[in-house]
Scaffold this active site. Sequence first.
Site, PDB file in Angstrom:
ATOM      1  N   PRO A 102       0.834  -1.198   0.000  1.00 41.14           N
ATOM      2  CG  PRO A 102      -0.605  -1.505   1.790  1.00 41.14           C
ATOM      3  CD  PRO A 102       0.652  -2.033   1.185  1.00 41.14           C
ATOM      4  N   GLY A 104       2.057   5.213   0.642  1.00 41.91           N
ATOM      5  CA  GLY A 104       1.902   6.311   1.600  1.00 41.91           C
ATOM      6  C   GLY A 104       1.714   5.894   3.048  1.00 41.91           C
ATOM      7  N   GLY A 106       4.410   4.319   4.794  1.00 36.32           N
ATOM      8  CA  GLY A 106       5.731   4.140   5.409  1.00 36.32           C
ATOM      9  C   GLY A 106       6.345   2.770   5.159  1.00 36.32           C
ATOM     10  CG  LEU A 107       4.501  -0.580   4.899  1.00 35.28           C
ATOM     11  CD1 LEU A 107       3.482  -1.680   4.621  1.00 35.28           C
ATOM     12  CD2 LEU A 107       5.343  -0.971   6.127  1.00 35.28           C
ATOM     13  N   GLY A 108       7.839   1.964   2.292  1.00 39.29           N
ATOM     14  CA  GLY A 108       8.897   2.084   1.276  1.00 39.29           C
ATOM     15  C   GLY A 108       8.428   1.861  -0.141  1.00 39.29           C
ATOM     16  CB  SER A 110       7.944   6.281  -3.255  1.00 41.44           C
ATOM     17  OG  SER A 110       9.004   6.793  -2.541  1.00 41.44           O
ATOM     18  CG  ASP A 152      13.030   4.039   2.752  1.00 40.68           C
ATOM     19  OD1 ASP A 152      13.614   4.006   3.847  1.00 40.68           O
ATOM     20  OD2 ASP A 152      11.849   4.411   2.604  1.00 40.68           O
TER      21      ASP A 152
HETATM   22  O1  PMV Z   1       7.857   7.183   6.660  1.00 41.26           O
HETATM   23  P1  PMV Z   1       9.046   6.672   5.945  1.00 41.26           P
HETATM   24  O2  PMV Z   1       9.048   5.201   5.785  1.00 41.26           O
HETATM   25  O3  PMV Z   1       9.325   7.402   4.659  1.00 41.26           O
HETATM   26  O4  PMV Z   1      10.328   6.903   6.878  1.00 41.26           O
HETATM   27  C1  PMV Z   1      10.835   8.152   7.218  1.00 41.26           C
HETATM   28  C2  PMV Z   1      12.019   7.932   8.094  1.00 41.26           C
HETATM   29  C3  PMV Z   1      12.550   9.225   8.744  1.00 41.26           C
HETATM   30  O5  PMV Z   1      13.615   8.822   9.606  1.00 41.26           O
HETATM   31  C4  PMV Z   1      11.493   9.904   9.568  1.00 41.26           C
HETATM   32  C5  PMV Z   1      13.091  10.219   7.698  1.00 41.26           C
HETATM   33  C6  PMV Z   1      14.377   9.786   6.976  1.00 41.26           C
HETATM   34  O6  PMV Z   1      14.693  10.416   5.931  1.00 41.26           O
HETATM   35  O7  PMV Z   1      15.091   8.872   7.421  1.00 41.26           O
END
Ligand code: PMV
Length: 317
Positions: A102, A104, A106-108, A110, A152
């Site tokens: 899914p 947006g 936070g699972l990478g 993009s 990521d």
């Molecule tokens: O929400 P995500 O998976 O894009 O993670 C962001 C991670 C942060 O440490 C908040 C920002 C970064 O650039 O490392």
Amino acid sequence: MRSRASAPGKVILFGEHFVVYGVKAILCSINKRISATSQFLDERKVKIRSVLGEAELSIDSLHNSNLSATRFMKPFFYIVKKALEEHRKNKGIEIVIESQIPAGIGLGSSSAACVAVTASVNGLFERLSKPELVKRAIEAERIIFRKMSGADTSVSAFGGLMLYDPNSGFQKISSKNDLDLVIANSSQVHNTQEIVTRVRAFKEKNHDFFNQMCKKEDEIVKEALLAIRKNDLNMFGLLMSKNQDLLQKIKVSTEKIDLLVREAKKTSYGAKITGAGGGGCIVSLVDKSNSAATINNLKKITDCFPVKVDYQGVRYI
Ligand code: PMV
């Protein structure tokens, strides 16, 4: 000719936010993938189809414009533009992107999409080495996320469990245990850049306190590395929960996240936000003995699913 590649998403197990200020982070790629299939077209156009929409540009506007496509598609057009320029070709290309991740939350997704598209498009000409692939995928992703760290992208291309040092790059971590994780989605939309900016403002107002938090995070990461080496799930989970306390203190948790973490901790080894917070997902550590109970428990509140560490990274299909 078709060129097909896929790349995994990721979770951050320790160190989000603090990594922006020099602390190391531990992250791993997960067995949820994005795949990209590229082929040459007779038309002089670049066409992109994905779950998030469709976009196309003529080859002329690809070379002459500032890629004024929708924000999400820009990195993919950039990847095609670079590959065509490098190989002095002016052929049209179609890319189809399919995803199990899914977007947006936070699972990478993009980064995984940039890695898969870089491998697939360049695979029409030649297969790139992983370091070269990472370099190009980061360059493409930075068109829309200028300050992203590259963690990521690296974990998506190389796979596995990784210690990421913002000052000197990454190191793979070997683990005797195949980690079992459960992800639960708060269903609260989060915007990583906005939350990173909020944390910066918090740091500026609470300088000494934030420095203390960074020191504590540094300790947690060191202890987590020991726990992995000893295969100590109890300790690893406890440290995840300790890390969540720090994230709560820098105000990136929400009531919903706190609720999910509390519920997950009833049955799992430990739980925390993964990624920027302010919504998005939590990750909890389980094994065969408590995975089903944790999923059943969290399912009563929200969407959740089990994941394992992916050890392959990007692969050609
Ligand atoms: O929400 P995500 O998976 O894009 O993670 C962001 C991670 C942060 O440490 C908040 C920002 C970064 O650039 O490392």
